[in-house]
Design a protein around this motif. Sequence first.
Motif, PDB file in Angstrom:
ATOM      1  N   PRO A  84       0.809  -1.213   0.000  1.00  0.00           N
ATOM      2  CA  PRO A  84       0.000   0.000   0.000  1.00  0.00           C
ATOM      3  C   PRO A  84       0.850   1.275   0.000  1.00  0.00           C
ATOM      4  O   PRO A  84       1.778   1.406   0.789  1.00  0.00           O
ATOM      5  CB  PRO A  84      -0.776  -0.115   1.328  1.00  0.00           C
ATOM      6  N   ASP A  85       0.500   2.178  -0.878  1.00  0.00           N
ATOM      7  CA  ASP A  85       1.150   3.477  -0.970  1.00  0.00           C
ATOM      8  C   ASP A  85       0.416   4.255  -2.060  1.00  0.00           C
ATOM      9  O   ASP A  85       0.297   3.743  -3.180  1.00  0.00           O
ATOM     10  CB  ASP A  85       2.631   3.324  -1.341  1.00  0.00           C
ATOM     11  N   PRO A  86      -0.081   5.435  -1.783  1.00  0.00           N
ATOM     12  CA  PRO A  86      -0.850   6.173  -2.790  1.00  0.00           C
ATOM     13  C   PRO A  86      -0.065   6.477  -4.055  1.00  0.00           C
ATOM     14  O   PRO A  86      -0.656   6.685  -5.116  1.00  0.00           O
ATOM     15  CB  PRO A  86      -1.261   7.463  -2.064  1.00  0.00           C
ATOM     16  N   ARG A  87       1.268   6.474  -3.964  1.00  0.00           N
ATOM     17  CA  ARG A  87       2.085   6.697  -5.165  1.00  0.00           C
ATOM     18  C   ARG A  87       2.631   5.401  -5.748  1.00  0.00           C
ATOM     19  O   ARG A  87       3.152   5.401  -6.857  1.00  0.00           O
ATOM     20  CB  ARG A  87       3.263   7.625  -4.827  1.00  0.00           C
ATOM     21  N   GLN A  88       2.549   4.314  -4.997  1.00  0.00           N
ATOM     22  CA  GLN A  88       3.151   3.028  -5.381  1.00  0.00           C
ATOM     23  C   GLN A  88       4.590   3.263  -5.856  1.00  0.00           C
ATOM     24  O   GLN A  88       5.054   2.664  -6.825  1.00  0.00           O
ATOM     25  CB  GLN A  88       2.308   2.346  -6.468  1.00  0.00           C
ATOM     26  N   ILE A  89       5.288   4.119  -5.122  1.00  0.00           N
ATOM     27  CA  ILE A  89       6.607   4.567  -5.547  1.00  0.00           C
ATOM     28  C   ILE A  89       7.646   3.466  -5.498  1.00  0.00           C
ATOM     29  O   ILE A  89       8.652   3.494  -6.225  1.00  0.00           O
ATOM     30  CB  ILE A  89       7.055   5.781  -4.676  1.00  0.00           C
ATOM     31  N   ASP A  90       7.413   2.428  -4.657  1.00  0.00           N
ATOM     32  CA  ASP A  90       8.398   1.360  -4.508  1.00  0.00           C
ATOM     33  C   ASP A  90       7.983   0.105  -5.274  1.00  0.00           C
ATOM     34  O   ASP A  90       8.373  -1.005  -4.917  1.00  0.00           O
ATOM     35  CB  ASP A  90       8.598   1.030  -3.026  1.00  0.00           C
ATOM     36  N   GLY A  91       7.173   0.301  -6.321  1.00  0.00           N
ATOM     37  CA  GLY A  91       6.735  -0.818  -7.141  1.00  0.00           C
ATOM     38  C   GLY A  91       6.392  -0.352  -8.537  1.00  0.00           C
ATOM     39  O   GLY A  91       6.646   0.799  -8.898  1.00  0.00           O
ATOM     40  N   ILE A  92       5.804  -1.228  -9.336  1.00  0.00           N
ATOM     41  CA  ILE A  92       5.532  -0.889 -10.733  1.00  0.00           C
ATOM     42  C   ILE A  92       4.116  -0.387 -10.962  1.00  0.00           C
ATOM     43  O   ILE A  92       3.733  -0.111 -12.097  1.00  0.00           O
ATOM     44  CB  ILE A  92       5.815  -2.089 -11.658  1.00  0.00           C
ATOM     45  N   GLY A  93       3.318  -0.268  -9.885  1.00  0.00           N
ATOM     46  CA  GLY A  93       1.974   0.280 -10.030  1.00  0.00           C
ATOM     47  C   GLY A  93       2.017   1.743 -10.444  1.00  0.00           C
ATOM     48  O   GLY A  93       2.993   2.447 -10.177  1.00  0.00           O
ATOM     49  N   GLY A  94       0.956   2.187 -11.079  1.00  0.00           N
ATOM     50  CA  GLY A  94       0.909   3.565 -11.571  1.00  0.00           C
ATOM     51  C   GLY A  94       0.081   4.497 -10.732  1.00  0.00           C
ATOM     52  O   GLY A  94      -0.325   5.561 -11.201  1.00  0.00           O
ATOM     53  N   ALA A  95      -0.187   4.114  -9.472  1.00  0.00           N
ATOM     54  CA  ALA A  95      -0.883   4.977  -8.500  1.00  0.00           C
ATOM     55  C   ALA A  95      -2.351   5.195  -8.822  1.00  0.00           C
ATOM     56  O   ALA A  95      -2.973   6.108  -8.296  1.00  0.00           O
ATOM     57  CB  ALA A  95      -0.160   6.324  -8.352  1.00  0.00           C
ATOM     58  N   THR A  96      -2.941   4.373  -9.681  1.00  0.00           N
ATOM     59  CA  THR A  96      -4.387   4.391  -9.907  1.00  0.00           C
ATOM     60  C   THR A  96      -4.866   2.948 -10.027  1.00  0.00           C
ATOM     61  O   THR A  96      -4.079   2.034 -10.334  1.00  0.00           O
ATOM     62  CB  THR A  96      -4.782   5.138 -11.197  1.00  0.00           C
ATOM     63  N   THR A  97      -6.160   2.739  -9.835  1.00  0.00           N
ATOM     64  CA  THR A  97      -6.707   1.393  -9.977  1.00  0.00           C
ATOM     65  C   THR A  97      -6.582   0.900 -11.416  1.00  0.00           C
ATOM     66  O   THR A  97      -6.526  -0.312 -11.659  1.00  0.00           O
ATOM     67  CB  THR A  97      -8.184   1.359  -9.555  1.00  0.00           C
ATOM     68  N   LEU A  98      -6.520   1.825 -12.384  1.00  0.00           N
ATOM     69  CA  LEU A  98      -6.417   1.438 -13.789  1.00  0.00           C
ATOM     70  C   LEU A  98      -5.035   0.910 -14.146  1.00  0.00           C
ATOM     71  O   LEU A  98      -4.855   0.284 -15.198  1.00  0.00           O
ATOM     72  CB  LEU A  98      -6.749   2.626 -14.699  1.00  0.00           C
TER      73      LEU A  98
END
Length: 368
Positions: free
Chosen positions: A55-69
Amino acid sequence: MAATPHPVIEKAIREGVRCMLMRGGTSKGAYFLAEDLPEDPALRDELLLRIMGTPDPRQIDGIGGATTLTSKVAIVSRSATPDADVDYLFLQLGVEEPTVSDKQNCGNILAGIGPFAVERGLVPAGQETTRVRIRMVNSGSLATATFPTPGGVVEYRGDTAISGVPGTAAAVDLEFADTEGSVTGSLLPTGNVRDVIDGIEVTCIDNGMPVVVARASDFGLTGYESPEELAADEALRERIQSLRLQAGKLMGLGDVSAASVPKTTLVAPPRAGGIISTRTFIPLKPHTAIGVLGAVTVATALLIEDAVGHELAVLPEPGTPLKVEHPTGTFEVGVELDSSATPPRVRRSSLVRTARKLFDGIVYARGW
């Protein structure tokens, strides 16, 4: 000091996991072969959360783009059934909360499954085009993807444009079977064409995605507000939540307070040449567009007499694509409905998406 991770997680931290990042439609996700992930669902989910940076609103430490999309995962394997080539499990990962849900399909991520299956050698490529039969594990529904593979190689370049994605790419034609009642077991899961919740008339429908359709005007809205305007309306958010919580129970989904379905779509008369204008909430955040199977389901509702939104729709001649308007453009879908049956039956659903491979390599799990 943090507890020592499970050996499987520790290995993913040190050695990584094979992964392909793809844009599928207007979403982006991490695509994995099932054999490259842990079999145990709890261990698998922990690993994926570490990879995505949740969990992190920026997902800065992973490959997520900080949105559900852009916090989505596809897990693919050779199919266990003779009527499909591959099995596709979709997982929606939270951004700020460490959640992993398999309660819904994702038609956008689906657009990349056929090309991924060819890239990974699960399905042989044709010399001009390739057709891949996909079992959507989340619902048991079947989809067929057809896309160009000139010379036996996936071609991502093309001249097809879709709203919400810059430029053009190769078309991925998607046809669906058995999407009717994909999650709830019935096209009209409450048994009614219309229900009334909190004094608002709604149609609860499921043709690939459980959706609650309501008129924007019944919420004091035009239906043309921007997602930012809708997101700033806290009172609206509370009303949408109340609506979907009650609809979830009526649709047989139980307590949906922690689920992303049903979606809620507010409809208004079209104003850009489409059949309807839409504003969709997933589950409470306004969507900048509309989901693939959400668009199919809303379009299906509009074809049913007495359904909410039918009276607002500008329907074309039968057989003509249904153009659903959303905040950033339009979405064309095809739906053939047998209205002579009670309740109506879905004969066929189809649409066109695009996909693109972004990277193929090794992704490493977060160590903390």
